[in-house]
Design an enzyme around this catalytic site. Sequence first.
Site, PDB file in Angstrom:
ATOM      1  N   GLY A 240      -7.492   1.727  15.563  1.00 36.29           N
ATOM      2  CA  GLY A 240      -7.958   1.542  14.193  1.00 36.29           C
ATOM      3  C   GLY A 240      -7.721   0.190  13.571  1.00 36.29           C
ATOM      4  N   GLU A 275      -4.013   3.660  21.053  1.00 36.87           N
ATOM      5  CA  GLU A 275      -5.397   3.623  21.566  1.00 36.87           C
ATOM      6  C   GLU A 275      -6.182   2.483  20.917  1.00 36.87           C
ATOM      7  OE1 GLU A 275      -6.874   7.442  20.375  1.00 36.87           O
ATOM      8  OE2 GLU A 275      -5.721   8.529  21.890  1.00 36.87           O
ATOM      9  N   PRO A 276      -5.744   1.242  21.073  1.00 37.07           N
ATOM     10  CA  PRO A 276      -6.479   0.152  20.421  1.00 37.07           C
ATOM     11  C   PRO A 276      -7.806  -0.115  21.123  1.00 37.07           C
ATOM     12  CG  PRO A 276      -4.810  -0.754  21.878  1.00 37.07           C
ATOM     13  CD  PRO A 276      -4.630   0.746  21.907  1.00 37.07           C
ATOM     14  N   GLY A 277      -8.806  -0.449  20.373  1.00 44.34           N
ATOM     15  CA  GLY A 277     -10.102  -0.814  20.945  1.00 44.34           C
ATOM     16  C   GLY A 277     -10.533  -2.166  20.404  1.00 44.34           C
ATOM     17  N   ARG A 278     -10.968  -2.158  19.146  1.00 43.89           N
ATOM     18  CA  ARG A 278     -11.555  -3.359  18.542  1.00 43.89           C
ATOM     19  C   ARG A 278     -10.592  -4.556  18.539  1.00 43.89           C
ATOM     20  NH1 ARG A 278     -15.615  -2.654  14.471  1.00 43.89           N
ATOM     21  NH2 ARG A 278     -14.764  -0.557  14.297  1.00 43.89           N
ATOM     22  N   ARG A 315     -24.529  -2.763  15.217  1.00 44.42           N
ATOM     23  CA  ARG A 315     -23.596  -2.620  14.090  1.00 44.42           C
ATOM     24  C   ARG A 315     -24.174  -3.020  12.727  1.00 44.42           C
ATOM     25  NH1 ARG A 315     -19.302  -4.662  13.459  1.00 44.42           N
ATOM     26  NH2 ARG A 315     -18.172  -2.795  12.900  1.00 44.42           N
ATOM     27  N   CYS A 344     -39.476  -3.393  15.661  1.00 43.21           N
ATOM     28  CA  CYS A 344     -40.354  -3.021  14.553  1.00 43.21           C
ATOM     29  C   CYS A 344     -39.687  -2.034  13.604  1.00 43.21           C
ATOM     30  CB  CYS A 344     -41.665  -2.498  15.098  1.00 43.21           C
ATOM     31  SG  CYS A 344     -42.528  -3.814  15.944  1.00 43.21           S
ATOM     32  N   TYR A 373     -17.826  -2.665  20.562  1.00 47.58           N
ATOM     33  CA  TYR A 373     -18.937  -1.876  20.029  1.00 47.58           C
ATOM     34  C   TYR A 373     -20.225  -2.704  19.977  1.00 47.58           C
ATOM     35  CZ  TYR A 373     -14.864   0.865  18.820  1.00 47.58           C
ATOM     36  OH  TYR A 373     -13.679   1.547  18.895  1.00 47.58           O
TER      37      TYR A 373
HETATM   38  N1  LLP Z   1      -9.056   6.477  19.492  1.00 52.08           N
HETATM   39  C1  LLP Z   1     -10.028   7.317  19.111  1.00 52.08           C
HETATM   40  C2  LLP Z   1      -9.819   8.763  19.271  1.00 52.08           C
HETATM   41  C3  LLP Z   1     -11.216   6.809  18.581  1.00 52.08           C
HETATM   42  O1  LLP Z   1     -12.166   7.658  18.202  1.00 52.08           O
HETATM   43  C4  LLP Z   1     -11.393   5.408  18.451  1.00 52.08           C
HETATM   44  C5  LLP Z   1     -12.633   4.858  17.907  1.00 52.08           C
HETATM   45  C6  LLP Z   1     -10.360   4.572  18.876  1.00 52.08           C
HETATM   46  C7  LLP Z   1      -9.191   5.140  19.378  1.00 52.08           C
HETATM   47  C8  LLP Z   1     -10.453   3.075  18.818  1.00 52.08           C
HETATM   48  O2  LLP Z   1     -10.513   2.602  17.510  1.00 52.08           O
HETATM   49  P1  LLP Z   1     -10.450   1.039  17.226  1.00 52.08           P
HETATM   50  O3  LLP Z   1      -9.062   0.562  17.616  1.00 52.08           O
HETATM   51  O4  LLP Z   1     -11.489   0.372  18.018  1.00 52.08           O
HETATM   52  O5  LLP Z   1     -10.685   0.924  15.774  1.00 52.08           O
HETATM   53  N2  LLP Z   1     -18.956   2.013  16.585  1.00 52.08           N
HETATM   54  C9  LLP Z   1     -18.096   1.760  15.465  1.00 52.08           C
HETATM   55  C10 LLP Z   1     -16.652   2.115  15.741  1.00 52.08           C
HETATM   56  C11 LLP Z   1     -16.451   3.551  16.161  1.00 52.08           C
HETATM   57  C12 LLP Z   1     -15.022   3.876  16.459  1.00 52.08           C
HETATM   58  C13 LLP Z   1     -14.910   5.210  17.078  1.00 52.08           C
HETATM   59  N3  LLP Z   1     -13.595   5.577  17.471  1.00 52.08           N
HETATM   60  C14 LLP Z   1     -18.229   0.293  15.067  1.00 52.08           C
HETATM   61  O6  LLP Z   1     -19.029  -0.411  15.667  1.00 52.08           O
HETATM   62  O7  LLP Z   1     -17.587  -0.170  14.125  1.00 52.08           O
END
Ligand code: LLP
Length: 420
Positions: A240, A275-278, A315, A344, A373
């Site tokens: 998050g 669970e870092p992603g972004r 996005r 389009c 993403y």
């Molecule tokens: N864990 C779970 C269970 C999640 O659902 C997510 C993201 C994460 C971890 C990773 O979150 P982060 O660290 O990346 O914030 N497509 C959207 C973002 C969707 C996120 C979904 N879940 C965008 O482009 O902003």
Amino acid sequence: MDHFTLKDGIMHAEDVPLPLIAAQVETPVYVYSRATFIRHAQVFKDALSALDNPHIAFAIKANPNLAILRILAREGYGADVVSAGELDRALAAGMRPEDIVFSGVGKTPEEMAHALEKDIGQFNVESEEEGRELAIVAEVMGKTAHAALRINPDVDAGTHEKISTGKAENKFGVPFGRAKGIYMRLNGLSGLKMRGLALHIGSQLTSLDPLEAAFTKVGGLIDSIRSSGAELTHIDLGGGLGVAYRAEDDPPSPAAYGAMVARVTKGWNVRLMFEPGRVIAGNAGILLTRVIRVKPGGGNVPFVVVDAAMNDLARPAMYDAYHDFSAVEPSGKRMTAHIVGPVCETGDTFAMHRDTDHVAANDLAIFRTAGAYGATMASTYNSRSLVPEVLVDGARYAVVAERIKPAAILAAEHVPDWLD
Ligand code: LLP
């Protein structure tokens, strides 16, 4: 910090000039920097160094490219997966099964069996129904599923509503007030070993306050569950953490996040999971595009039509997200423009009234902060190609995902005889 910078007036990814990639791979194309991925992975690890043996599972939905996952596997990262497809990618990249966490509200029995077959580390169970199903699948297979119960703490993450996951009305997790009862009931099932709780309240969070509020609630729940005699050894705090999309954005640093986590979770006596992603992937990638033409608008503001579109980077169309747009060889002149793709739909708009580098037909430009993403959400809408991906490492680069051309997609479609 990233490695997309101007050198002698030309935008580079590390030591590779972007015009070289555009000439050899063509545009649009995602370009990733290996050094940036490694740096972000290390910064996040360092931020948690005060914790005892934290477990970091990259949310691979943010960027599931095999080469990227390999980089993170080498950094000791596991994976947070939400489908059998993601699970297989994590394994193919060399992530250890025990370092894989399976999240998501819609795991099918087939996916559960597949994950059990591979001996993954943890299922984050999102409902009592799912927990009961998982227990049966595991028991039939003669296995034990290690699981955490995902709770919905009902806090407002203060982010875009489409990426908010921790409010009572969101589909994720079990309602906070019912969590203890569900945990105690699942705890007794054979086939299932309940070992903790999980939560994830939303993405692109720009304040630590909602996270702290949610974690504090979890602390109370841990005490309450333990006082009823059940064990908790693992707490998954989700992802998050937001990133800077604009120069002036100032999201909380991983270090500040880590310090808050250490303070709030003191005395929990569990293994913490993340669970870092972004925060790992966002600023490690850009989308390289070429201006097709500049078209005068109805008012004074021209449309810059680029060869990337909403199918390549969804996005802005989906969340009104801001992605910085810069010229690859900026002249120093500026312009105000609407930046749009060829699809389009009016929604195929990257920016309106953007004050930006001056660009003209055939110029190259980049959308920044596209490593998370980005490619993973691409489609072939309007029968466009599936966008390719390139990984840069110092002065070398490789295509790590090929452009899938419309002809290949057409070849997978069939007209039944009986239509003729
Ligand atoms: N864990 C779970 C269970 C999640 O659902 C997510 C993201 C994460 C971890 C990773 O979150 P982060 O660290 O990346 O914030 N497509 C959207 C973002 C969707 C996120 C979904 N879940 C965008 O482009 O902003």
